[in-house]
Write an enzyme that holds these catalytic residues in place. Structure first.
Site, PDB file in Angstrom:
ATOM      1  N   HIS A  44       0.836  -1.211   0.000  1.00 17.49           N
ATOM      2  CA  HIS A  44       0.000   0.000   0.000  1.00 17.49           C
ATOM      3  C   HIS A  44       0.868   1.257   0.000  1.00 17.49           C
ATOM      4  O   HIS A  44       0.577   2.230   0.700  1.00 17.49           O
ATOM      5  CB  HIS A  44      -0.936   0.001   1.218  1.00 17.49           C
ATOM      6  CG  HIS A  44      -2.001  -1.052   1.175  1.00 17.49           C
ATOM      7  ND1 HIS A  44      -3.173  -0.904   0.470  1.00 17.49           N
ATOM      8  CD2 HIS A  44      -2.050  -2.286   1.743  1.00 17.49           C
ATOM      9  CE1 HIS A  44      -3.919  -1.990   0.624  1.00 17.49           C
ATOM     10  NE2 HIS A  44      -3.248  -2.850   1.384  1.00 17.49           N
ATOM     11  N   ASP A  89      -0.772  -5.082   6.110  1.00 16.24           N
ATOM     12  CA  ASP A  89      -1.738  -5.957   5.457  1.00 16.24           C
ATOM     13  C   ASP A  89      -1.481  -6.049   3.957  1.00 16.24           C
ATOM     14  O   ASP A  89      -0.862  -5.182   3.355  1.00 16.24           O
ATOM     15  CB  ASP A  89      -3.159  -5.463   5.704  1.00 16.24           C
ATOM     16  CG  ASP A  89      -3.391  -4.074   5.131  1.00 16.24           C
ATOM     17  OD1 ASP A  89      -2.495  -3.220   5.271  1.00 16.24           O
ATOM     18  OD2 ASP A  89      -4.460  -3.836   4.538  1.00 16.24           O
ATOM     19  N   GLU A  90      -1.988  -7.105   3.373  1.00 15.01           N
ATOM     20  CA  GLU A  90      -2.077  -7.278   1.916  1.00 15.01           C
ATOM     21  C   GLU A  90      -0.761  -6.988   1.207  1.00 15.01           C
ATOM     22  O   GLU A  90      -0.729  -6.413   0.116  1.00 15.01           O
ATOM     23  CB  GLU A  90      -3.196  -6.394   1.349  1.00 15.01           C
ATOM     24  CG  GLU A  90      -4.558  -6.778   1.879  1.00 15.01           C
ATOM     25  CD  GLU A  90      -5.674  -5.868   1.407  1.00 15.01           C
ATOM     26  OE1 GLU A  90      -6.788  -6.367   1.172  1.00 15.01           O
ATOM     27  OE2 GLU A  90      -5.432  -4.645   1.287  1.00 15.01           O
ATOM     28  N   ALA A  91       0.343  -7.400   1.810  1.00 15.26           N
ATOM     29  CA  ALA A  91       1.655  -7.273   1.163  1.00 15.26           C
ATOM     30  C   ALA A  91       1.836  -8.475   0.237  1.00 15.26           C
ATOM     31  O   ALA A  91       2.721  -9.325   0.433  1.00 15.26           O
ATOM     32  CB  ALA A  91       2.754  -7.184   2.206  1.00 15.26           C
ATOM     33  N   LEU A  92       1.020  -8.529  -0.797  1.00 17.97           N
ATOM     34  CA  LEU A  92       0.918  -9.735  -1.621  1.00 17.97           C
ATOM     35  C   LEU A  92       2.114  -9.926  -2.541  1.00 17.97           C
ATOM     36  O   LEU A  92       2.322 -11.025  -3.065  1.00 17.97           O
ATOM     37  CB  LEU A  92      -0.371  -9.680  -2.450  1.00 17.97           C
ATOM     38  CG  LEU A  92      -1.668  -9.466  -1.652  1.00 17.97           C
ATOM     39  CD1 LEU A  92      -2.872  -9.465  -2.577  1.00 17.97           C
ATOM     40  CD2 LEU A  92      -1.816 -10.512  -0.561  1.00 17.97           C
TER      41      LEU A  92
END
Length: 482
Positions: free
Chosen positions: A232, A294-297
């Site tokens: 993000h 979060d969401e460190a894909l």
């Protein structure tokens, strides 16, 4: 019939009759935020003077700090008879919560922005009250679409009557960086220029941010700022490409997640974060700093662990307790006092790393997306919101138990995130807050069992308060129809 109080008090006994506040009503209160809050309400809506009583005479409305220490920081006693109302607490914060209950006992016109005629009648009650959870929060995403100081202060005002006490501000994301940072001017000159869909962005100067923090503090809110890393981060990397492994990171106006990643093996990245965390910490008196996570894909598990091993100690170095989304449970070592925010929908298997973190004593903030994500649509055909966690109607946001989602968890409290991918105006925020917000407040404050029929009755009564306050954009949910 009992008064329509939200959240439901710990103990309430209704008596016959009512107290009438007229031109001869008097008021005594110790100096503090509670007295200021009550006087602002009474002055604005009633137009009555509420002077102090004559020497030796009892006050019609009395606020006192003689409540027992057992009430804690936020507990209070409130007794209303036909002769007067007495609000007692051990702290001014407890009195402030009592004032919000008295506010709901007064007629809905107390919410009017201009003086209106009475009568101002308060039903006779005896209330003993205190919160179930110490953390009762709402998150506002100012990164996907920016909301200025006036909009944030209005947002805080919406939360006050329902006894929330944490404002989590999501200040950075792929679509925008929203806080001025000294020494890094391109974060706002460049990184704040856009928003989802292409409208102009915006940002808070440090003075703007201080104003929000002070406004929140005057209403007993703790501001928890979030700088979301290591994913993000597109707006930051586009502003300063040395933070990225991409050649020329571009600004982003979409809504997809998981594609951005800081340069995790450069010392310059951590020097940047240390400076940012230090400035944000200095601007924020509260004890917490949220670092996302979060969401460190696009980040491997090994790189994520490396990042957390370097980033987490930076927060403690500035005297703050870490808050992070639940993915941070996989960090190789979590600092003392860390709070993790549980956000996945209910019914999913709890990740093993989070179970282990809970066993190690990590506290959880409960924000299950299919219950309290206020950006989710009310229904399939709703004009605003997303649906990745399903629709979240009024009943679904009310009927759940924060203590039952993760076995053995030490639950710090409840927080309702309001992401802003589809939201651009303060009225959009109102639409997504109401009528779900009161039920979430009840879950966070009241330990009483869920009572859906009772909640519907109370909620219907509150629409008159929203109308009086000028909250006209609330969702006309089926539950509000008689």
């Amino acid at each position: 019939m009992e008064p329509n109080l939200i959240p439901v008090p710990r103990s309430l006994v209704s008596g016959p009759g009512a107290l009438t506040l007229g031109a001869d009503a008097t008021l005594t209160a110790p100096a503090g935020r509670a007295a200021a809050s009550l006087r602002a309400l009474l002055d604005r809506a009633t137009g009555l003077p509420f002077p102090p009583p004559a020497p030796g005479a009892p006050a019609t409305v009395a606020l006192t700090l003689d409540g027992p220490a057992s009430l804690g920081r936020e507990g209070y006693l409130l007794d209303v008879t036909e002769a007067g109302a007495r609000l007692r607490a051990h702290t001014d914060e407890g009195l402030f919560r009592a004032v919000q209950t008295l506010r709901q006992l007064l007629p809905p016109a107390i919410e009017s922005p201009v003086a209106v005629p009475g009568p101002w009648r308060v039903p006779c009650v005896a209330i003993e009250d205190g919160p179930r959870y110490a953390w009762r929060g709402v998150m506002l995403d100012v990164a996907r679409h920016f909301f200025d100081v006036a909009a944030v202060e209005r947002f805080i005002d919406r939360l006050v009557p329902y006894k929330f006490n944490v404002l989590h501000l999501h200040l950075s994301d792929d679509q925008g960086w929203r806080l001025e940072i000294d020494g890094h001017p391109r974060l706002t000159e460049h990184g704040a220029a856009t928003a989802v869909g292409g409208p102009p962005g915006g940002f808070f100067t440090q003075d703007d941010y201080k104003e929000i923090v002070a406004y929140a503090a005057d209403r007993y809110f703790t501001v928890v700022p979030e700088i979301d890393v290591p994913g993000h981060t597109q707006a930051a990397m586009s502003s300063y490409p040395y933070l990225s492994t991409q050649e020329s990171p571009e600004l982003y106006e979409g809504v997809e997640v998981g594609f951005s990643e800081l340069a995790l093996h450069r010392d310059s990245t951590y020097a940047f974060l240390d400076d940012v965390f230090g400035q944000v910490s200095a601007l924020t008196p509260g004890g917490f700093l949220h670092i996302g996570g979060d969401e460190a894909l696009s980040t491997t598990a090994e790189d994520y662990a490396h990042f957390m091993s370097r980033a987490l100690p930076l927060v403690g170095g500035h005297g703050k307790t870490v808050v992070a989304w639940q993915e941070a449970a996989s960090a190789p070592s979590l600092p003392p006092g860390v709070h993790l925010q549980y956000w996945r929908p209910t019914g999913e298997e709890v990740p093993a790393a989070l179970v282990a973190a809970v066993r190690a004593g990590v506290r959880l903030i409960m924000s299950p997306a299919d219950r309290v994500y206020l950006d989710q649509k009310y229904a399939d055909d709703a004009p605003l919101g997303l649906m990745w966690a399903g629709t979240v109607g009024v009943r679904r946001s009310y009927e759940w138990d924060p203590g039952a989602l993760v076995p053995g968890a030490d639950v710090a409290g409840v927080e309702a995130p309001l992401w802003s991918e589809t939201l651009r105006t303060p009225d959009d925020l109102d639409h997504m807050l109401f009528p779900r917000l009161p039920g979430i407040a009840d879950t966070a404050w009241s330990a009483a069992p869920r009572d859906w029929p009772g909640h519907v009755r109370r909620l219907r009564a509150h629409t008159a308060r929203w109308d009086a306050a000028g909250i006209t954009a609330y969702h006309r949910a089926p539950e509000l129809e008689e």
